[in-house]
Design a protein around this motif. Structure first.
Motif, PDB file in Angstrom:
ATOM      1  N   LYS A   7       0.816  -1.206   0.000  1.00 40.19           N
ATOM      2  CA  LYS A   7       0.000   0.000   0.000  1.00 40.19           C
ATOM      3  C   LYS A   7       0.855   1.263   0.000  1.00 40.19           C
ATOM      4  O   LYS A   7       0.374   2.338  -0.311  1.00 40.19           O
ATOM      5  N   VAL A   8       2.118   1.128   0.366  1.00 40.89           N
ATOM      6  CA  VAL A   8       3.068   2.238   0.308  1.00 40.89           C
ATOM      7  C   VAL A   8       4.258   1.746  -0.498  1.00 40.89           C
ATOM      8  O   VAL A   8       4.881   0.748  -0.146  1.00 40.89           O
ATOM      9  N   HIS A   9       4.549   2.419  -1.596  1.00 40.84           N
ATOM     10  CA  HIS A   9       5.631   1.951  -2.476  1.00 40.84           C
ATOM     11  C   HIS A   9       6.170   3.102  -3.302  1.00 40.84           C
ATOM     12  O   HIS A   9       5.550   4.158  -3.417  1.00 40.84           O
ATOM     13  N   LEU A  10       7.345   2.874  -3.873  1.00 41.22           N
ATOM     14  CA  LEU A  10       7.907   3.827  -4.820  1.00 41.22           C
ATOM     15  C   LEU A  10       7.391   3.473  -6.203  1.00 41.22           C
ATOM     16  O   LEU A  10       7.317   2.294  -6.568  1.00 41.22           O
ATOM     17  N   GLU A  11       7.018   4.499  -6.975  1.00 41.94           N
ATOM     18  CA  GLU A  11       6.649   4.261  -8.361  1.00 41.94           C
ATOM     19  C   GLU A  11       7.859   3.744  -9.101  1.00 41.94           C
ATOM     20  O   GLU A  11       9.000   3.989  -8.695  1.00 41.94           O
ATOM     21  N   GLN A  12       7.616   3.042 -10.199  1.00 41.63           N
ATOM     22  CA  GLN A  12       8.732   2.561 -10.993  1.00 41.63           C
ATOM     23  C   GLN A  12       9.597   3.751 -11.377  1.00 41.63           C
ATOM     24  O   GLN A  12       9.091   4.790 -11.799  1.00 41.63           O
ATOM     25  N   GLY A  13      10.867   3.641 -11.185  1.00 44.02           N
ATOM     26  CA  GLY A  13      11.794   4.739 -11.421  1.00 44.02           C
ATOM     27  C   GLY A  13      12.206   5.407 -10.116  1.00 44.02           C
ATOM     28  O   GLY A  13      13.188   6.124 -10.056  1.00 44.02           O
ATOM     29  N   GLY A  14      11.417   5.162  -9.044  1.00 42.02           N
ATOM     30  CA  GLY A  14      11.795   5.610  -7.716  1.00 42.02           C
ATOM     31  C   GLY A  14      11.677   7.089  -7.446  1.00 42.02           C
ATOM     32  O   GLY A  14      12.232   7.601  -6.486  1.00 42.02           O
ATOM     33  N   THR A  16       8.678   8.857  -7.041  1.00 41.02           N
ATOM     34  CA  THR A  16       7.474   9.246  -6.325  1.00 41.02           C
ATOM     35  C   THR A  16       7.093   8.174  -5.317  1.00 41.02           C
ATOM     36  O   THR A  16       7.024   7.000  -5.666  1.00 41.02           O
ATOM     37  N   LEU A  17       6.852   8.575  -4.079  1.00 40.52           N
ATOM     38  CA  LEU A  17       6.345   7.675  -3.056  1.00 40.52           C
ATOM     39  C   LEU A  17       4.829   7.702  -3.142  1.00 40.52           C
ATOM     40  O   LEU A  17       4.214   8.764  -3.095  1.00 40.52           O
ATOM     41  N   VAL A  18       4.225   6.541  -3.281  1.00 41.17           N
ATOM     42  CA  VAL A  18       2.783   6.435  -3.440  1.00 41.17           C
ATOM     43  C   VAL A  18       2.191   5.772  -2.204  1.00 41.17           C
ATOM     44  O   VAL A  18       2.707   4.759  -1.724  1.00 41.17           O
ATOM     45  N   VAL A  19       1.122   6.350  -1.673  1.00 39.52           N
ATOM     46  CA  VAL A  19       0.381   5.757  -0.568  1.00 39.52           C
ATOM     47  C   VAL A  19      -0.998   5.407  -1.111  1.00 39.52           C
ATOM     48  O   VAL A  19      -1.802   6.280  -1.385  1.00 39.52           O
ATOM     49  N   GLU A  20      -1.233   4.103  -1.270  1.00 40.69           N
ATOM     50  CA  GLU A  20      -2.517   3.636  -1.791  1.00 40.69           C
ATOM     51  C   GLU A  20      -3.576   3.714  -0.699  1.00 40.69           C
ATOM     52  O   GLU A  20      -3.268   3.883   0.483  1.00 40.69           O
ATOM     53  N   SER A  21      -4.836   3.551  -1.080  1.00 43.19           N
ATOM     54  CA  SER A  21      -5.939   3.525  -0.132  1.00 43.19           C
ATOM     55  C   SER A  21      -5.658   2.494   0.957  1.00 43.19           C
ATOM     56  O   SER A  21      -5.320   1.351   0.667  1.00 43.19           O
ATOM     57  N   GLY A  22      -5.741   2.925   2.202  1.00 43.01           N
ATOM     58  CA  GLY A  22      -5.459   2.039   3.328  1.00 43.01           C
ATOM     59  C   GLY A  22      -4.009   2.059   3.774  1.00 43.01           C
ATOM     60  O   GLY A  22      -3.670   1.522   4.821  1.00 43.01           O
ATOM     61  N   GLY A  23      -3.135   2.692   3.006  1.00 41.15           N
ATOM     62  CA  GLY A  23      -1.728   2.799   3.386  1.00 41.15           C
ATOM     63  C   GLY A  23      -1.517   3.943   4.355  1.00 41.15           C
ATOM     64  O   GLY A  23      -2.337   4.860   4.453  1.00 41.15           O
ATOM     65  N   VAL A  24      -0.421   3.887   5.088  1.00 40.41           N
ATOM     66  CA  VAL A  24      -0.144   4.887   6.119  1.00 40.41           C
ATOM     67  C   VAL A  24       1.340   5.225   6.109  1.00 40.41           C
ATOM     68  O   VAL A  24       2.181   4.346   5.922  1.00 40.41           O
ATOM     69  N   ILE A  25       1.645   6.493   6.318  1.00 42.09           N
ATOM     70  CA  ILE A  25       3.012   6.908   6.625  1.00 42.09           C
ATOM     71  C   ILE A  25       2.981   7.311   8.087  1.00 42.09           C
ATOM     72  O   ILE A  25       2.262   8.228   8.468  1.00 42.09           O
ATOM     73  N   ASP A  26       3.726   6.627   8.917  1.00 39.45           N
ATOM     74  CA  ASP A  26       3.719   6.852  10.361  1.00 39.45           C
ATOM     75  C   ASP A  26       5.054   7.468  10.769  1.00 39.45           C
ATOM     76  O   ASP A  26       6.078   6.801  10.765  1.00 39.45           O
ATOM     77  N   ILE A  27       5.032   8.757  11.103  1.00 39.00           N
ATOM     78  CA  ILE A  27       6.248   9.445  11.522  1.00 39.00           C
ATOM     79  C   ILE A  27       6.387   9.247  13.023  1.00 39.00           C
ATOM     80  O   ILE A  27       5.572   9.732  13.797  1.00 39.00           O
ATOM     81  N   LYS A  28       7.391   8.526  13.435  1.00 40.94           N
ATOM     82  CA  LYS A  28       7.613   8.206  14.845  1.00 40.94           C
ATOM     83  C   LYS A  28       8.188   9.412  15.587  1.00 40.94           C
ATOM     84  O   LYS A  28       8.698  10.356  14.977  1.00 40.94           O
ATOM     85  N   THR A  29       8.129   9.346  16.920  1.00 43.94           N
ATOM     86  CA  THR A  29       8.658  10.411  17.763  1.00 43.94           C
ATOM     87  C   THR A  29      10.088  10.736  17.355  1.00 43.94           C
ATOM     88  O   THR A  29      10.913   9.839  17.216  1.00 43.94           O
ATOM     89  N   GLY A  30      10.340  12.004  17.129  1.00 43.23           N
ATOM     90  CA  GLY A  30      11.667  12.440  16.716  1.00 43.23           C
ATOM     91  C   GLY A  30      11.841  12.471  15.213  1.00 43.23           C
ATOM     92  O   GLY A  30      12.774  13.069  14.705  1.00 43.23           O
TER      93      GLY A  30
END
Length: 109
Positions: A7-14, A16-30
Motif C-alpha cells: 500500500k506504500v511503495h515507490l513508483e517505478q523509477g523511484g 514518487t512515493l505512493v500511498v494507496e488507499s489504506g496505506g499509512v506513513i507513520d512518523i515516529k517520535t523524533g
C-alpha cells in the motif's frame, strides 16, 4: 506465481512515493517530514488568547458597526458572537500549529 502489492511503495523509477488507499506513513517520535531537506519556518507566535462573555443568543448575522452604543455592534450578542468566533479560531489554529510541530513539519516557537 503470486503478486505482492504494498500500500506504500515507490513508483517505478523511484521518483514518487505512493500511498494507496489504506496505506499509512507513520512518523515516529523524533521523526520529521522535510521539504528540500529542511523543516518549514516556525509559524508566527500566538498572542494571548482572548476571553469573552458568551452571547445569550448567538447572532451570526453581523450588521454594520454603529457608534451610538459602547459595543460598536447593533447588539451585545453580536459583539459577543464575534468574540466567540475569534476565540474558536485561535483555539483551532493553536491545535493545528501543535500538530504541525509534533509531526516535525514546522519548527516550534
Amino acid at each position: 506465481m503470486s503478486t505482492y502489492n504494498t500500500k506504500v511503495h515507490l513508483e517505478q523509477g523511484g521518483e514518487t512515493l505512493v500511498v494507496e488507499s489504506g496505506g499509512v506513513i507513520d512518523i515516529k517520535t523524533g521523526g520529521k517530514l522535510l521539504s528540500n531537506g529542511a523543516q518549514g519556518a516556525a509559524l508566527t507566535a500566538q498572542v494571548t488568547t482572548i476571553t469573552h462573555t458568551a452571547p445569550g443568543t448567538p447572532d451570526y448575522a453581523i450588521q454594520d458597526l454603529i457608534n451610538t452604543s459602547a459595543y460598536g455592534f447593533a447588539t451585545k450578542d453580536e459583539g459577543n458572537t464575534v468574540l466567540s468566533v475569534i476565540k474558536n479560531l485561535q483555539t483551532r489554529l493553536a491545535e493545528v500549529e501543535a500538530r504541525l510541530e509534533a509531526a516535525g513539519i514546522v519548527i516550534a516557537n
